[in-house]
Enzyme design. Sequence first.
Site, PDB file in Angstrom:
ATOM      1  N   ASN A  12     -20.893  24.942  -1.759  1.00  0.00           N
ATOM      2  CA  ASN A  12     -21.990  25.885  -2.182  1.00  0.00           C
ATOM      3  C   ASN A  12     -22.062  27.170  -1.677  1.00  0.00           C
ATOM      4  OD1 ASN A  12     -24.299  26.929  -3.262  1.00  0.00           O
ATOM      5  ND2 ASN A  12     -25.801  25.046  -2.410  1.00  0.00           N
ATOM      6  N   LYS A  14     -23.800  29.737  -2.160  1.00  0.00           N
ATOM      7  CA  LYS A  14     -25.147  30.302  -2.138  1.00  0.00           C
ATOM      8  C   LYS A  14     -25.173  31.645  -2.552  1.00  0.00           C
ATOM      9  CE  LYS A  14     -26.798  26.621   1.112  1.00  0.00           C
ATOM     10  NZ  LYS A  14     -27.485  26.045   1.793  1.00  0.00           N
ATOM     11  N   HIS A  99     -31.793  22.148  -6.083  1.00  0.00           N
ATOM     12  CA  HIS A  99     -31.322  22.245  -4.500  1.00  0.00           C
ATOM     13  C   HIS A  99     -32.680  22.569  -3.783  1.00  0.00           C
ATOM     14  CE1 HIS A  99     -29.969  24.149  -1.038  1.00  0.00           C
ATOM     15  NE2 HIS A  99     -28.771  23.467  -1.389  1.00  0.00           N
ATOM     16  N   GLU A 101     -33.548  24.838  -1.896  1.00  0.00           N
ATOM     17  CA  GLU A 101     -33.755  25.940  -1.767  1.00  0.00           C
ATOM     18  C   GLU A 101     -34.500  26.620  -3.149  1.00  0.00           C
ATOM     19  OE1 GLU A 101     -29.827  27.358  -0.333  1.00  0.00           O
ATOM     20  OE2 GLU A 101     -30.406  26.598   1.574  1.00  0.00           O
ATOM     21  N   GLU A 170     -30.065  15.583   0.767  1.00  0.00           N
ATOM     22  CA  GLU A 170     -30.017  16.725   1.732  1.00  0.00           C
ATOM     23  C   GLU A 170     -31.401  16.912   2.021  1.00  0.00           C
ATOM     24  OE1 GLU A 170     -30.177  20.761  -0.349  1.00  0.00           O
ATOM     25  OE2 GLU A 170     -31.786  20.064  -1.830  1.00  0.00           O
ATOM     26  N   GLY A 176     -29.122  24.342   6.513  1.00  0.00           N
ATOM     27  CA  GLY A 176     -28.842  25.627   7.132  1.00  0.00           C
ATOM     28  C   GLY A 176     -29.585  25.495   8.740  1.00  0.00           C
ATOM     29  N   SER A 217     -25.855  20.782   7.046  1.00  0.00           N
ATOM     30  CA  SER A 217     -25.143  21.277   8.491  1.00  0.00           C
ATOM     31  C   SER A 217     -24.082  20.273   8.716  1.00  0.00           C
ATOM     32  CB  SER A 217     -26.533  21.012   9.446  1.00  0.00           C
ATOM     33  OG  SER A 217     -27.415  21.919   9.431  1.00  0.00           O
TER      34      SER A 217
END
Length: 255
Positions: A12, A14, A99, A101, A170, A176, A217
Amino acid sequence: MGTKAKRLVVANWKMNPKSDKEALALFKELAEGLKDLKEVDVVVCPSFLHIPAIVYSGKGRNLQLGAQNMFWEEKGAFTGEVSPAQLSGFGVKYVILGHSERRKIGETDEIIAKKVRAALDVGFTPILCIGETLDDRNSGEWSNRLNFQLRCGLENVRREEMGNVAILYEPFWAVGTSRACGAKEARETRLFAEDSIGGFYNDPNISKDINSLYGGSVTSKNAGSYVKEAGYNGLLVGGASLDPKEFIKIIKAVA
Ligand code: 13P
């Protein structure tokens, strides 16, 4: 009934890289480094903008293309959106949906459910993301949270379609942050999620058809543990997928 994929590793990217040139360079290095690898399906999810350059370059036929999001309608007056049909025209086969985010900026479970349905309708594999906050994890609320996200996200999915869906766990606190989830916790969560899905479809044997992925991570040091100890079928890699050497090591660790 759909079939469970081979091991699956998803990059990904991003909102990186910043130009076609950078995206192509990264893609070519991956394609070259992975040209002999057969045991793992590798999916690269660039920004929408970089998909055409990658496709027109004709490189990397050993890699699959995915999108990081999409809209649920096929066409029409939806300013700023990208449709499943538009992505399909570029050979996209996977799409990341829900996701963390995107959930953080307001994407709801209801929206995600519509997108999952639209992805299946166009023949994509939706990668349905679920995850809990650190507060949920510490208070024990995580299981209710994940159960809810799964129930909503899979609301429009039939039992026989489950082999064409990937479920990405996730943990929000691991995305991250360099604070990866331990293999033991990741395993417990996978079993819980698969059990929940078995409950929705009244099928205790459903886990054999579920593509469970872990993301958060991931590095070449911890990658193997999610597959070998925690029993996941694959990974979604964010930051480390921007470093081709590290990403190739991750793939080799799960092969
Ligand atoms: P990082 O690998 O950068 O933590 O991102 C992971 C991710 O986006 C999981 O869905």
